[in-house]
Design a protein around this motif. Structure first.
Motif, mmCIF file in Angstrom:
data_model
loop_
_atom_site.group_PDB
_atom_site.id
_atom_site.type_symbol
_atom_site.label_atom_id
_atom_site.label_comp_id
_atom_site.label_asym_id
_atom_site.label_seq_id
_atom_site.Cartn_x
_atom_site.Cartn_y
_atom_site.Cartn_z
ATOM 1 N N LEU A 20 0.826 -1.212 0.000
ATOM 2 C CA LEU A 20 0.000 0.000 0.000
ATOM 3 C C LEU A 20 0.859 1.261 0.000
ATOM 4 O O LEU A 20 0.634 2.177 -0.794
ATOM 5 C CB LEU A 20 -0.923 0.009 1.219
ATOM 6 C CG LEU A 20 -2.035 -1.027 1.254
ATOM 7 C CD1 LEU A 20 -2.719 -1.021 2.610
ATOM 8 C CD2 LEU A 20 -3.037 -0.775 0.139
ATOM 9 N N ASP A 103 -8.680 -3.928 8.640
ATOM 10 C CA ASP A 103 -9.418 -3.369 7.509
ATOM 11 C C ASP A 103 -8.394 -2.590 6.675
ATOM 12 O O ASP A 103 -8.055 -1.450 6.991
ATOM 13 C CB ASP A 103 -10.536 -2.457 8.015
ATOM 14 C CG ASP A 103 -11.321 -1.784 6.899
ATOM 15 O OD1 ASP A 103 -10.885 -1.831 5.724
ATOM 16 O OD2 ASP A 103 -12.369 -1.192 7.209
ATOM 17 N N TRP A 104 -7.901 -3.215 5.621
ATOM 18 C CA TRP A 104 -6.831 -2.612 4.818
ATOM 19 C C TRP A 104 -7.302 -1.396 4.024
ATOM 20 O O TRP A 104 -6.497 -0.527 3.698
ATOM 21 C CB TRP A 104 -6.165 -3.663 3.935
ATOM 22 C CG TRP A 104 -5.370 -4.605 4.781
ATOM 23 C CD1 TRP A 104 -5.708 -5.875 5.163
ATOM 24 C CD2 TRP A 104 -4.115 -4.327 5.419
ATOM 25 N NE1 TRP A 104 -4.733 -6.399 5.984
ATOM 26 C CE2 TRP A 104 -3.746 -5.469 6.154
ATOM 27 C CE3 TRP A 104 -3.265 -3.218 5.446
ATOM 28 C CZ2 TRP A 104 -2.565 -5.544 6.895
ATOM 29 C CZ3 TRP A 104 -2.092 -3.291 6.182
ATOM 30 C CH2 TRP A 104 -1.751 -4.439 6.894
ATOM 31 N N ASP A 105 -8.605 -1.298 3.757
ATOM 32 C CA ASP A 105 -9.117 -0.085 3.115
ATOM 33 C C ASP A 105 -8.967 1.104 4.067
ATOM 34 O O ASP A 105 -8.597 2.203 3.647
ATOM 35 C CB ASP A 105 -10.589 -0.254 2.714
ATOM 36 C CG ASP A 105 -10.770 -1.221 1.557
ATOM 37 O OD1 ASP A 105 -9.820 -1.418 0.763
ATOM 38 O OD2 ASP A 105 -11.868 -1.791 1.442
ATOM 39 N N GLU A 106 -9.228 0.868 5.345
ATOM 40 C CA GLU A 106 -9.046 1.934 6.337
ATOM 41 C C GLU A 106 -7.573 2.322 6.439
ATOM 42 O O GLU A 106 -7.238 3.512 6.495
ATOM 43 C CB GLU A 106 -9.558 1.488 7.703
ATOM 44 C CG GLU A 106 -9.331 2.535 8.777
ATOM 45 C CD GLU A 106 -9.603 2.043 10.186
ATOM 46 O OE1 GLU A 106 -9.904 2.886 11.036
ATOM 47 O OE2 GLU A 106 -9.496 0.823 10.448
ATOM 48 N N ALA A 108 -5.342 2.062 4.122
ATOM 49 C CA ALA A 108 -5.015 2.797 2.895
ATOM 50 C C ALA A 108 -5.463 4.257 3.016
ATOM 51 O O ALA A 108 -4.737 5.172 2.585
ATOM 52 C CB ALA A 108 -5.654 2.132 1.682
ATOM 53 N N GLU A 109 -6.620 4.496 3.615
ATOM 54 C CA GLU A 109 -7.110 5.865 3.811
ATOM 55 C C GLU A 109 -6.211 6.637 4.773
ATOM 56 O O GLU A 109 -5.925 7.819 4.560
ATOM 57 C CB GLU A 109 -8.544 5.854 4.330
ATOM 58 C CG GLU A 109 -9.559 5.400 3.309
ATOM 59 C CD GLU A 109 -10.953 5.247 3.884
ATOM 60 O OE1 GLU A 109 -11.200 5.703 5.037
ATOM 61 O OE2 GLU A 109 -11.807 4.661 3.197
#
Length: 135
Positions: A20, A103-106, A108-109
């Motif tokens: 990421l 939570d990899w989306d978090e 990334a954010e």
């Protein structure tokens, strides 16, 4: 005296974080104080941190440290996964523990927010340009 390495290069959590972090324009990796650090001209994330407890350091080996705006940092302050890292907290950094349920989306954010605070306007413009829809 060089700091000892405080990470396992084969760690799957580090591997995912690395993927990421290095996806941002001009992002690179170096070892700083024994931890992987992701940077352009300034560091925007570290893997691993610690907290000073009763004069000793409690390590958070599987965590990411990011530099957030005060409002974003305050929103995470009560999250049990988060901590104020030794040395860096006064400058606005916060640590987030990572595990197999992350939570990899978090993440990334959070990396995006930290990158935007450190990368400079040209790199942020490049980041924004690549996420705009094609016309």
């Amino acid at each position: 005296m060089a700091h000892p390495l405080m990470f396992d290069d084969a760690d799957p959590l580090l591997r995912r974080l690395r993927e990421l972090a290095l996806s941002f324009p001009d992002a690179a990796e170096k070892v700083s104080h024994g931890h992987p650090a992701f940077y352009t001209t300034k560091v925007f994330a570290y893997f691993g941190g610690s907290v000073k407890v009763d004069g000793a350091y409690e390590r958070h080996e599987h965590s990411v440290l990011v530099l957030l705006d005060p409002d974003e940092r305050a929103a995470l302050a009560d999250d049990p996964r988060c901590y104020l890292p030794a040395y860096l907290a006064p400058a606005g950094w916060i640590g987030v523990d990572l595990d197999e349920d992350t939570d990899w989306d978090e993440i990334a954010e959070l990396l995006d927010a930290s990158y935007r605070r450190t990368a400079g306007p040209r790199r942020v413009a490049r980041l924004d340009a690549r996420s705009e829809p094609a016309r």
